[in-house]
Design an enzyme around this catalytic site. Structure first.
Site, PDB file in Angstrom:
ATOM      1  N   VAL A 120      39.966  36.951  32.649  1.00 51.81           N
ATOM      2  CA  VAL A 120      40.975  37.752  31.971  1.00 51.81           C
ATOM      3  C   VAL A 120      42.238  37.746  32.816  1.00 51.81           C
ATOM      4  O   VAL A 120      42.200  38.057  34.006  1.00 51.81           O
ATOM      5  CB  VAL A 120      40.488  39.196  31.739  1.00 51.81           C
ATOM      6  CG1 VAL A 120      41.630  40.061  31.206  1.00 51.81           C
ATOM      7  CG2 VAL A 120      39.322  39.216  30.755  1.00 51.81           C
ATOM      8  N   ALA A 141      44.448  39.112  37.678  1.00 52.19           N
ATOM      9  CA  ALA A 141      43.404  38.514  36.845  1.00 52.19           C
ATOM     10  C   ALA A 141      42.050  38.891  37.421  1.00 52.19           C
ATOM     11  O   ALA A 141      41.946  39.370  38.550  1.00 52.19           O
ATOM     12  CB  ALA A 141      43.549  36.993  36.786  1.00 52.19           C
ATOM     13  N   LYS A 142      41.011  38.684  36.648  1.00 54.73           N
ATOM     14  CA  LYS A 142      39.646  38.927  37.131  1.00 54.73           C
ATOM     15  C   LYS A 142      38.683  38.199  36.201  1.00 54.73           C
ATOM     16  O   LYS A 142      39.036  37.846  35.078  1.00 54.73           O
ATOM     17  CB  LYS A 142      39.320  40.424  37.129  1.00 54.73           C
ATOM     18  CG  LYS A 142      38.309  40.826  38.187  1.00 54.73           C
ATOM     19  CD  LYS A 142      38.956  40.890  39.569  1.00 54.73           C
ATOM     20  CE  LYS A 142      38.015  41.534  40.588  1.00 54.73           C
ATOM     21  NZ  LYS A 142      38.691  41.792  41.859  1.00 54.73           N
ATOM     22  N   GLY A 143      37.467  38.021  36.661  1.00 54.98           N
ATOM     23  CA  GLY A 143      36.492  37.340  35.811  1.00 54.98           C
ATOM     24  C   GLY A 143      35.160  37.201  36.504  1.00 54.98           C
ATOM     25  O   GLY A 143      34.890  37.856  37.516  1.00 54.98           O
ATOM     26  N   ASP A 201      34.382  37.743  45.000  1.00 57.77           N
ATOM     27  CA  ASP A 201      34.227  39.146  44.627  1.00 57.77           C
ATOM     28  C   ASP A 201      32.741  39.467  44.784  1.00 57.77           C
ATOM     29  O   ASP A 201      32.063  38.865  45.609  1.00 57.77           O
ATOM     30  CB  ASP A 201      34.739  39.361  43.193  1.00 57.77           C
ATOM     31  CG  ASP A 201      35.072  40.823  42.902  1.00 57.77           C
ATOM     32  OD1 ASP A 201      34.177  41.532  42.398  1.00 57.77           O
ATOM     33  OD2 ASP A 201      36.192  41.263  43.191  1.00 57.77           O
TER      34      ASP A 201
END
Length: 426
Positions: free
Chosen positions: A65, A110-112, A151
């Protein structure tokens, strides 16, 4: 017949949107920019097949995202966890936008990740899963477009696989230009000396600065840590070196206590061969996990997952300081309770920003073809994070607002300024 209404448990996305709207109201954010920042730019969901060691094929779901890139390329971690979904990724991506902006970095958010429990797969299977996910993402990531990082349950090895896969898709004469498509790589593969400890160091540093502002030191201060992974360990390591005493830890496997002090290094060595589990550590005894946050201590470091401190356990908390090593560990209802109890909360976008600051220096190092020694890296991180801390502290004290609102105000104001100066296309 009376129908009882079941109250829906708020998600991390609910929390981050409430935090954003609260800050937007308090700072009278431009209404058009408010509309832009309240939604994500892109939400990428990928289903991809991978052959397992036994020859069977499994289908995995991956997410990326991209919230906002007004200040620069998207930046944020990839986590491997069964709870990963698009809503959590949206919340975490929005937090990354605020975090990179507050840190004064030329990045967006952003991240995912992949919806997976990595403990159920062999190392070779995890490599194939990672490489296939990277290939499926294609040009949705890039060294000047979207830069992933480690992460939860991902590490430098994961990033090395990603970088190698991404570079392999480029022509031979271009590959060296794409080494910085990810950060958090092993040092031998273009990584940064000290990146492994940067996030935990940031947690330690913000706590040290907080006590220095009160004319106190960390010596003799007792603390508890939820999550004893990379962040929890390194924060404890630096705190312990300054004389603070770790008295309890909690993870998914055990809740441990020793009021005389837990050996930070012995516990770390215990966890290494047990995939991070603290269970069975002989230097402490197990306790009721429900009583963990209510322990008498000087400060708490939640360094696991989001929504760990809620309205159900906030009343139990006796500590007057919480340093958010994790992203979104306190929900908004719990925060309201804690602020009414005069608890100081060092917010995640400040407290754990040492990691993304370290990532920025790794990215610069790769772009410029430089190599920096550990002492220089740690000096750079400390200098930048200290400046950011002082800005938040000053605004919170001057305006008599909580630290999260202060941090959000600084972060969102920087993005607002960028939009106002550049205008909105067309």
């Amino acid at each position: 017949m009376e129908i009882l209404e079941v109250k829906k448990q708020k998600t991390m996305l609910d929390n981050v949107l409430e935090q954003f709207n609260k800050t937007a109201d308090s700072m009278n954010l431009n209404s058009n920019i408010r509309k832009i920042l309240s939604i994500t730019n892109n939400e990428i969901i990928i289903h991809f097949p991978v052959k397992m060691d036994n020859g069977n094929v499994e289908i995995f779901t991956g997410y990326r995202v991209q919230h906002n890139n007004a200040l620069g390329p998207y930046k944020g971690g990839l986590r491997y966890h069964p709870t990963v979904d698009v809503d959590d990724a949206k919340a975490l991506a929005m937090w990354m936008t605020w975090k990179t902006s507050l840190a004064g970095l030329p990045y967006g958010g952003a991240k995912g990740g992949i919806q997976i429990d990595p403990r159920n797969y062999s190392l070779s299977e995890l490599e194939r899963i990672t490489r296939r996910f990277t290939y499926a993402l294609g040009d949705n990531i890039g060294s000047e477009y979207d830069i992933p990082a480690p992460d939860v349950n991902t590490n430098e090895q994961t990033m090395a696989w990603m970088a190698d896969t991404f570079m392999s898709t480029k022509s031979p004469n271009e590959r060296s230009n794409h080494k910085h498509v990810v950060t958090g790589k092993p040092v031998g593969s273009g990584g940064l000396e000290g990146r492994d400890r940067a996030t935990g160091f940031g947690v330690y540093l913000t706590l040290r600065l907080l006590f220095e502002g009160r004319n106190e030191t960390l010596k003799g201060k007792k603390f508890i840590v939820q999550g004893y992974g990379n962040v929890g360990y390194w924060a404890s390591h630096f705190l312990n070196n300054d004389g603070a005493i770790l008295i309890a830890t909690q993870d998914a496997h055990a809740t441990l206590i020793n009021t005389n002090g837990i050996s930070v290094e012995d516990l770390y060595e215990h966890c290494k061969p047990r995939k991070g589990s603290t269970k069975g550590f002989e230097g402490a005894t197990e306790m009721n996990p429900d009583d963990f946050f209510g322990l008498e201590c000087d400060f708490i470091i939640p360094a696991a997952l989001g929504n760990q401190i809620t309205e159900k356990n906030a009343d139990k908390i006796k500590s007057k300081i919480i340093a958010e090593g994790a992203n979104g560990p306190i929900n908004n209802e719990a925060e309201h309770i804690l602020l009414n109890k005069n608890v100081t909360i060092i917010p995640d976008i400040l407290c754990n920003s040492g990691g993304v600051i370290g990532s920025y220096f790794e990215w610069l190092q790769n772009r410029n073809g430089e190599l920096w020694p550990l002492d220089e890296v740690m000096f750079k991180i400390e200098k930048k994070l200290t400046i950011n801390y002082k800005r938040v502290e000053k605004l919170a004290n001057t305006n008599k607002i909580d630290w999260r609102t202060a941090a959000y105000t600084i972060a969102i104001s920087r993005i607002e300024t960028a939009y106002i100066e550049r205008g909105i296309f067309p």
